[in-house]
Structure formats: structure tokens, C-alpha cells
Scaffold this motif. Structure first.
Motif, PDB file in Angstrom:
ATOM      1  N   VAL A  29       8.641 -11.866  -7.707  1.00  0.00           N
ATOM      2  CA  VAL A  29       8.269 -10.945  -7.032  1.00  0.00           C
ATOM      3  C   VAL A  29       7.829  -9.854  -7.151  1.00  0.00           C
ATOM      4  O   VAL A  29       7.774  -9.238  -6.492  1.00  0.00           O
ATOM      5  N   PHE A  30       9.265  -9.428  -7.759  1.00  0.00           N
ATOM      6  CA  PHE A  30       9.100  -8.091  -8.404  1.00  0.00           C
ATOM      7  C   PHE A  30       7.253  -7.584  -9.494  1.00  0.00           C
ATOM      8  O   PHE A  30       7.053  -6.597  -8.528  1.00  0.00           O
ATOM      9  N   ASN A  31       7.601  -8.315  -9.841  1.00  0.00           N
ATOM     10  CA  ASN A  31       5.752  -8.565 -10.575  1.00  0.00           C
ATOM     11  C   ASN A  31       4.862  -8.743  -9.394  1.00  0.00           C
ATOM     12  O   ASN A  31       3.917  -7.677  -9.774  1.00  0.00           O
ATOM     13  N   THR A  32       5.450  -9.102  -8.298  1.00  0.00           N
ATOM     14  CA  THR A  32       3.442  -9.084  -7.662  1.00  0.00           C
ATOM     15  C   THR A  32       3.574  -8.151  -7.099  1.00  0.00           C
ATOM     16  O   THR A  32       2.455  -7.403  -7.134  1.00  0.00           O
ATOM     17  N   TRP A  33       4.726  -7.728  -6.311  1.00  0.00           N
ATOM     18  CA  TRP A  33       4.723  -6.548  -5.762  1.00  0.00           C
ATOM     19  C   TRP A  33       5.089  -4.946  -5.722  1.00  0.00           C
ATOM     20  O   TRP A  33       4.353  -3.764  -5.632  1.00  0.00           O
ATOM     21  N   PHE A  34       5.697  -4.883  -7.284  1.00  0.00           N
ATOM     22  CA  PHE A  34       5.495  -3.326  -7.570  1.00  0.00           C
ATOM     23  C   PHE A  34       5.475  -3.182  -8.889  1.00  0.00           C
ATOM     24  O   PHE A  34       5.391  -2.273  -8.934  1.00  0.00           O
ATOM     25  N   SER A  35       5.411  -4.591  -9.887  1.00  0.00           N
ATOM     26  CA  SER A  35       5.082  -3.625 -11.409  1.00  0.00           C
ATOM     27  C   SER A  35       4.243  -2.975 -11.602  1.00  0.00           C
ATOM     28  O   SER A  35       3.675  -2.515 -12.044  1.00  0.00           O
ATOM     29  N   MET A  36       3.200  -3.275 -10.401  1.00  0.00           N
ATOM     30  CA  MET A  36       1.538  -2.698  -9.982  1.00  0.00           C
ATOM     31  C   MET A  36       1.378  -1.376  -9.895  1.00  0.00           C
ATOM     32  O   MET A  36       0.568  -0.523 -10.011  1.00  0.00           O
ATOM     33  N   ILE A  37       2.542  -1.743  -9.124  1.00  0.00           N
ATOM     34  CA  ILE A  37       2.326   0.524  -8.712  1.00  0.00           C
ATOM     35  C   ILE A  37       2.539   1.379  -9.185  1.00  0.00           C
ATOM     36  O   ILE A  37       3.472   1.569  -9.977  1.00  0.00           O
ATOM     37  N   THR A  38       1.814   2.548  -9.134  1.00  0.00           N
ATOM     38  CA  THR A  38       2.109   3.157 -10.324  1.00  0.00           C
ATOM     39  C   THR A  38       2.211   4.597  -9.096  1.00  0.00           C
ATOM     40  O   THR A  38       1.526   5.142  -7.896  1.00  0.00           O
ATOM     41  N   CYS A  39       2.790   5.766  -9.794  1.00  0.00           N
ATOM     42  CA  CYS A  39       2.975   6.990  -9.335  1.00  0.00           C
ATOM     43  C   CYS A  39       2.087   7.893  -9.384  1.00  0.00           C
ATOM     44  O   CYS A  39       1.027   8.392 -10.790  1.00  0.00           O
ATOM     45  N   ALA A  40       1.043   8.684  -8.322  1.00  0.00           N
ATOM     46  CA  ALA A  40       0.235   9.615  -8.343  1.00  0.00           C
ATOM     47  C   ALA A  40       1.037  10.773  -8.674  1.00  0.00           C
ATOM     48  O   ALA A  40      -0.045  11.654  -9.640  1.00  0.00           O
ATOM     49  N   GLU A  41       1.438  11.225  -7.602  1.00  0.00           N
ATOM     50  CA  GLU A  41       2.370  12.806  -7.527  1.00  0.00           C
ATOM     51  C   GLU A  41       3.119  12.347  -6.868  1.00  0.00           C
ATOM     52  O   GLU A  41       3.793  11.808  -6.779  1.00  0.00           O
ATOM     53  N   GLU A  42       4.318  13.280  -7.545  1.00  0.00           N
ATOM     54  CA  GLU A  42       5.850  13.283  -6.960  1.00  0.00           C
ATOM     55  C   GLU A  42       6.635  14.836  -7.279  1.00  0.00           C
ATOM     56  O   GLU A  42       6.067  15.749  -8.142  1.00  0.00           O
ATOM     57  N   THR A  43       7.251  15.335  -6.529  1.00  0.00           N
ATOM     58  CA  THR A  43       7.683  15.913  -5.948  1.00  0.00           C
ATOM     59  C   THR A  43       8.889  15.768  -6.133  1.00  0.00           C
ATOM     60  O   THR A  43       9.589  14.914  -5.841  1.00  0.00           O
ATOM     61  N   ASP A  44      10.206  16.921  -6.147  1.00  0.00           N
ATOM     62  CA  ASP A  44      11.567  17.274  -5.165  1.00  0.00           C
ATOM     63  C   ASP A  44      11.909  15.836  -3.631  1.00  0.00           C
ATOM     64  O   ASP A  44      12.642  15.669  -4.045  1.00  0.00           O
ATOM     65  N   ASP A  45      10.558  16.400  -3.031  1.00  0.00           N
ATOM     66  CA  ASP A  45      10.716  15.672  -1.577  1.00  0.00           C
ATOM     67  C   ASP A  45       9.544  14.410  -1.638  1.00  0.00           C
ATOM     68  O   ASP A  45       9.664  14.367  -0.696  1.00  0.00           O
ATOM     69  N   TYR A  46       8.462  13.878  -2.010  1.00  0.00           N
ATOM     70  CA  TYR A  46       7.256  13.470  -2.062  1.00  0.00           C
ATOM     71  C   TYR A  46       7.148  12.242  -3.351  1.00  0.00           C
ATOM     72  O   TYR A  46       6.677  12.754  -4.825  1.00  0.00           O
ATOM     73  N   VAL A  47       6.747  11.254  -2.973  1.00  0.00           N
ATOM     74  CA  VAL A  47       6.315  10.137  -4.002  1.00  0.00           C
ATOM     75  C   VAL A  47       5.118   9.542  -3.401  1.00  0.00           C
ATOM     76  O   VAL A  47       4.988   9.123  -2.137  1.00  0.00           O
ATOM     77  N   LEU A  48       3.663   9.851  -3.963  1.00  0.00           N
ATOM     78  CA  LEU A  48       2.839   9.237  -3.957  1.00  0.00           C
ATOM     79  C   LEU A  48       2.407   7.835  -4.400  1.00  0.00           C
ATOM     80  O   LEU A  48       2.590   8.501  -5.888  1.00  0.00           O
ATOM     81  N   LEU A  49       2.189   6.895  -4.463  1.00  0.00           N
ATOM     82  CA  LEU A  49       2.266   5.792  -4.577  1.00  0.00           C
ATOM     83  C   LEU A  49       0.511   5.259  -5.052  1.00  0.00           C
ATOM     84  O   LEU A  49       1.244   4.822  -3.583  1.00  0.00           O
ATOM     85  N   ASN A  50       0.354   4.567  -5.803  1.00  0.00           N
ATOM     86  CA  ASN A  50      -0.884   4.290  -6.042  1.00  0.00           C
ATOM     87  C   ASN A  50      -1.070   2.316  -5.660  1.00  0.00           C
ATOM     88  O   ASN A  50      -0.529   2.013  -6.669  1.00  0.00           O
ATOM     89  N   VAL A  51      -1.326   1.530  -4.832  1.00  0.00           N
ATOM     90  CA  VAL A  51      -1.810   0.145  -4.839  1.00  0.00           C
ATOM     91  C   VAL A  51      -2.841  -0.241  -4.835  1.00  0.00           C
ATOM     92  O   VAL A  51      -3.849   1.184  -5.244  1.00  0.00           O
ATOM     93  N   SER A  52      -3.108  -1.447  -5.129  1.00  0.00           N
ATOM     94  CA  SER A  52      -4.416  -2.123  -5.748  1.00  0.00           C
ATOM     95  C   SER A  52      -5.632  -2.270  -4.672  1.00  0.00           C
ATOM     96  O   SER A  52      -6.706  -2.369  -5.209  1.00  0.00           O
ATOM     97  N   SER A  53      -4.773  -3.049  -3.271  1.00  0.00           N
ATOM     98  CA  SER A  53      -5.589  -3.190  -2.861  1.00  0.00           C
ATOM     99  C   SER A  53      -5.592  -2.983  -1.050  1.00  0.00           C
ATOM    100  O   SER A  53      -4.136  -2.798  -1.169  1.00  0.00           O
ATOM    101  N   ASP A  54      -6.198  -3.553  -0.330  1.00  0.00           N
ATOM    102  CA  ASP A  54      -5.652  -3.210   1.099  1.00  0.00           C
ATOM    103  C   ASP A  54      -4.683  -3.720   1.585  1.00  0.00           C
ATOM    104  O   ASP A  54      -4.321  -4.052   2.537  1.00  0.00           O
ATOM    105  N   PHE A  55      -4.910  -5.429   0.929  1.00  0.00           N
ATOM    106  CA  PHE A  55      -4.114  -6.210   1.741  1.00  0.00           C
ATOM    107  C   PHE A  55      -2.036  -5.245   0.752  1.00  0.00           C
ATOM    108  O   PHE A  55      -1.643  -6.140   1.496  1.00  0.00           O
ATOM    109  N   ALA A  56      -2.320  -5.502  -0.743  1.00  0.00           N
ATOM    110  CA  ALA A  56      -1.347  -4.555  -1.075  1.00  0.00           C
ATOM    111  C   ALA A  56      -0.424  -3.529   0.099  1.00  0.00           C
ATOM    112  O   ALA A  56       0.752  -3.414   0.050  1.00  0.00           O
TER     113      ALA A  56
END
Length: 124
Positions: A29-56
Motif C-alpha cells: 500500500v505504501f509503495n502504491t500510493w506514497f513512495s512515488m510522491i515527491t515534495c515540490a515545495e515546503e515551508t513551515d506551514d505548507y507542503v506541496l506534493l507532486n503526484v503522477s496522475s489525475d487518478f492518483a
């Protein structure tokens, strides 16, 4: 004398969230949904995460985004806004999905699946 490279003193919020999620979910489950997410931007109060598809993006938003946000708050002790966006491999700028876009995509996907469903046959 060779220059000394300074190591970051803090670990990324997203890396810490991923570590918490690894402990919470089976590896598949972790490998399917979380391992491929990358962090595009991060501040003290905000995290922007990249995912690979609309479905994901839709799946994670509907099923895991609240948990990710709760993990972020638990790990930092403060509210953190977590946003997902779909990263287009060749695009200059990834496309960020709003709630309205996500809703339309979900409705469109549901309609497509329903139109492909075959009527059941009864056996006499």
C-alpha cells in the motif's frame, strides 16, 4: 584543504510524513500510493506534493489527504496545509488540481465506467 559540505539540520516534513506512513501501512500500500510522491515545495506551514496522475491525485485526496495532514500536524506540532498537484513529465509547469477540477475529473471517470458496464443477464 577540501571544503566541507554542510548537511541540512532539519529533515523534510514530507520525508518525516513518509516515515510515519511506512509504519502505518503494509509495504504494498505504501509503495502504491506514497513512495512515488515527491515534495515540490515546503515551508513551515505548507507542503506541496507532486503526484503522477489525475487518478492518483483524486485517490490520495479522497482517501489519504486528511491522514497526511494529520501526520504533518502531529510531527510538527502546528497546522500544515498539504496540497497535491499532478506533475506532467514534459510540462514546464505542473498542473495543480483544484477541488472543482478534481470533482469534474471524478464525475467524468465515473460516467465513463458506468457507460462501459454491461447489463446483467438472467438465466432462465
Amino acid at each position: 584543504m577540501m571544503p566541507v559540505l554542510e548537511m541540512p539540520t532539519t529533515v523534510s516534513i514530507w520525508i518525516r510524513i513518509q516515515d510515519a506512513l511506512k509504519d502505518r501501512f503494509p509495504q504494498d500500500v505504501f509503495n502504491t500510493w506514497f513512495s512515488m510522491i515527491t515534495c515540490a515545495e515546503e515551508t513551515d506551514d505548507y507542503v506541496l506534493l507532486n503526484v503522477s496522475s489525475d487518478f492518483a491525485c483524486i485517490w490520495i485526496q479522497d482517501n489519504y489527504l486528511d491522514l497526511i495532514t494529520q501526520c504533518a500536524r502531529s510531527l510538527t506540532g502546528r497546522p500544515i496545509t498539504v496540497t497535491l498537484r499532478v506533475e506532467d513529465g514534459g510540462a514546464a509547469a505542473p498542473v495543480e488540481l483544484s477541488a472543482a477540477t478534481t470533482s469534474r475529473a471524478y464525475t467524468s471517470a465515473s460516467a465513463s465506467i458506468q457507460s462501459q458496464a454491461r447489463p446483467s443477464r438472467s438465466v432462465a
